[in-house]
Design an enzyme around this catalytic site. Structure first.
Site, mmCIF file in Angstrom:
data_model
loop_
_atom_site.group_PDB
_atom_site.id
_atom_site.type_symbol
_atom_site.label_atom_id
_atom_site.label_comp_id
_atom_site.label_asym_id
_atom_site.label_seq_id
_atom_site.Cartn_x
_atom_site.Cartn_y
_atom_site.Cartn_z
ATOM 1 N N PRO A 2 0.786 -1.217 0.000
ATOM 2 C CA PRO A 2 0.000 0.000 0.000
ATOM 3 C C PRO A 2 0.824 1.276 0.000
ATOM 4 O O PRO A 2 1.588 1.530 0.920
ATOM 5 C CB PRO A 2 -0.808 -0.093 1.300
ATOM 6 C CG PRO A 2 -0.390 -1.356 1.959
ATOM 7 C CD PRO A 2 0.881 -1.766 1.347
ATOM 8 N N GLU A 3 0.649 2.050 -1.022
ATOM 9 C CA GLU A 3 1.033 3.457 -0.973
ATOM 10 C C GLU A 3 -0.266 4.227 -0.781
ATOM 11 O O GLU A 3 -1.329 3.622 -0.652
ATOM 12 C CB GLU A 3 1.754 3.873 -2.260
ATOM 13 C CG GLU A 3 3.088 3.155 -2.404
ATOM 14 C CD GLU A 3 4.095 3.936 -3.199
ATOM 15 O OE1 GLU A 3 4.040 5.172 -3.170
ATOM 16 O OE2 GLU A 3 4.940 3.315 -3.863
ATOM 17 N N HIS A 88 -2.697 -15.808 6.839
ATOM 18 C CA HIS A 88 -2.350 -14.467 7.308
ATOM 19 C C HIS A 88 -3.535 -13.556 7.578
ATOM 20 O O HIS A 88 -3.386 -12.354 7.593
ATOM 21 C CB HIS A 88 -1.384 -13.784 6.326
ATOM 22 C CG HIS A 88 -0.228 -14.641 5.953
ATOM 23 N ND1 HIS A 88 0.665 -15.151 6.868
ATOM 24 C CD2 HIS A 88 0.164 -15.123 4.755
ATOM 25 C CE1 HIS A 88 1.570 -15.885 6.243
ATOM 26 N NE2 HIS A 88 1.282 -15.894 4.971
ATOM 27 N N ARG A 107 3.583 -10.105 5.963
ATOM 28 C CA ARG A 107 4.882 -9.728 6.537
ATOM 29 C C ARG A 107 4.784 -9.116 7.928
ATOM 30 O O ARG A 107 5.795 -8.831 8.553
ATOM 31 C CB ARG A 107 5.607 -8.770 5.592
ATOM 32 C CG ARG A 107 6.092 -9.490 4.346
ATOM 33 C CD ARG A 107 6.660 -8.537 3.339
ATOM 34 N NE ARG A 107 7.938 -7.988 3.753
ATOM 35 C CZ ARG A 107 8.617 -7.110 3.036
ATOM 36 N NH1 ARG A 107 8.139 -6.674 1.887
ATOM 37 N NH2 ARG A 107 9.768 -6.663 3.450
ATOM 38 N N LYS A 157 19.359 21.127 3.086
ATOM 39 C CA LYS A 157 19.288 19.669 3.223
ATOM 40 C C LYS A 157 20.155 19.011 2.158
ATOM 41 O O LYS A 157 20.106 19.394 0.985
ATOM 42 C CB LYS A 157 17.843 19.174 3.075
ATOM 43 C CG LYS A 157 16.896 19.683 4.141
ATOM 44 C CD LYS A 157 17.187 19.047 5.484
ATOM 45 C CE LYS A 157 16.076 19.275 6.484
ATOM 46 N NZ LYS A 157 15.845 20.696 6.819
#
Length: 287
Positions: A2-3, A88, A107, A157
């Site tokens: 998932p993004e 799962h 995971r 940065k």
DNA sequence: ACTTCGACCTGTTGGC
DNA sequence: TGCCAACAGGTCGAAG
């Protein structure tokens, strides 16, 4: 998996089915996720009604009258109402109407947490950067994510621009796939130090980030491996990807070979010719 | 304060 | 075909 577009796709999908429904039972088969699932979660949730499903970055917020369930899907998690997940399925939220919301995560990088105070003040959420796109279920955040914001945040940065925009404390919701795609669209080299990028480039980059994320949501997310949304259907954005997953293939724009490198421990694909401004640092580890 | 790196897990893929 | 190493959509927290 998932993004942000995937999380938003899931949010929309489950909101339609679970808002207004009453929890009858919570079956927890495995408490050990990234952080342990609270032992007393069933007693907190049973007989409670979900009043809304919101999202902050990639965190899903299931709102109840007595608190909020904070869910992150990590790298491989999913939530679905229909479709038979076999292995799962760590948690089942069983509703009085007989429907079941399954939390599945091979995971176990995801998490399910419970808070009875303002979820936006939760340790994991309070320091998140602004939302890149306003959408239903997302929170309006300040300051707005725009070219000026990224430019100001990035002064002095030295870290690569790709790591910079993937940092959720700078801006939420930009994962590896869409970081690669947005930088390609904006013609910015992913290795370029964030502090050396101009305001006008940040304005261009911001536009592409928003466009790509909205476009991906419209497509139902990106299915790279086994992503399915809450209806059990895949996303169709993969066919739109210009660089991610295309290392060593010809560039869409110029036909030169796309280069694949490792940046911040993540696979990075870019076109050395199209994405050459500003000048990147000397060289990178070619894979 | 800033940046990089290890860690958390299981499943899939690709090379030999 | 089988085995094993490398890698996979995220991100926190420790180390440098």
């Amino acid at each position: 998996m998932p993004e942000l577009p995937e999380v938003e796709t899931i949010r929309c999908g489950i909101a339609n089915t679970v808002v207004g429904e009453v929890i009858k039972n919570v079956v927890i088969r495995n408490f050990k996720l990234r952080w342990p699932i609270p032992k007393n979660l069933p007693q907190k949730l049973i007989n409670q009604t979900i009043t809304a499903v919101n999202r902050r970055g990639k965190y899903l917020l299931l709102i109840f009258n007595n608190g909020t369930l904070i869910i992150h899907l990590g790298m491989s998690g999913s939530l679905y109402v229909v479709g038979a997940g076999l292995k799962h399925n760590h948690v089942d939220f069983v509703f009085e109407n007989g429907k079941i919301l399954h939390f599945n995560d091979p995971r176990k990088f995801g998490c399910i947490l419970w808070t009875e105070t303002d979820p936006l003040q939760h340790k994991l959420l309070k320091d998140l950067g602004p939302e890149p796109i306003g959408c239903r279920g997302g929170f309006e955040t300040r300051p707005y994510m725009n070219g000026e914001y990224l430019y100001n945040k990035s002064r002095n940065k030295t870290r690569p621009i790709k790591s910079f925009i993937m940092d959720s404390h700078i801006v939420v919701g930009i994962g590896n796939i869409y970081a690669n795609e947005a930088l390609f669209a904006a013609k910015i080299n992913p290795q370029c130090p964030a502090g050396e990028i101009s305001l006008s480039q940040y304005k261009t980059l911001t536009m592409h980030i928003k466009n790509i994320l909205k476009h991906a949501i419209a497509y139902g997310g990106t299915t790279v491996r086994d992503f399915i949304n809450s209806d059990g259907k895949p996303g169709y954005f993969k066919q739109e990807l210009k660089v991610y997953g295309h290392g060593n293939q010809p560039c869409f724009n110029c036909g030169n070979k796309l280069r694949e490198i490792r940046l911040g421990q993540r696979t990075t694909v870019y076109c050395p010719k199209c994405q050459s401004t500003p000048a990147p640092p000397p060289d990178a580890q070619i894979r």
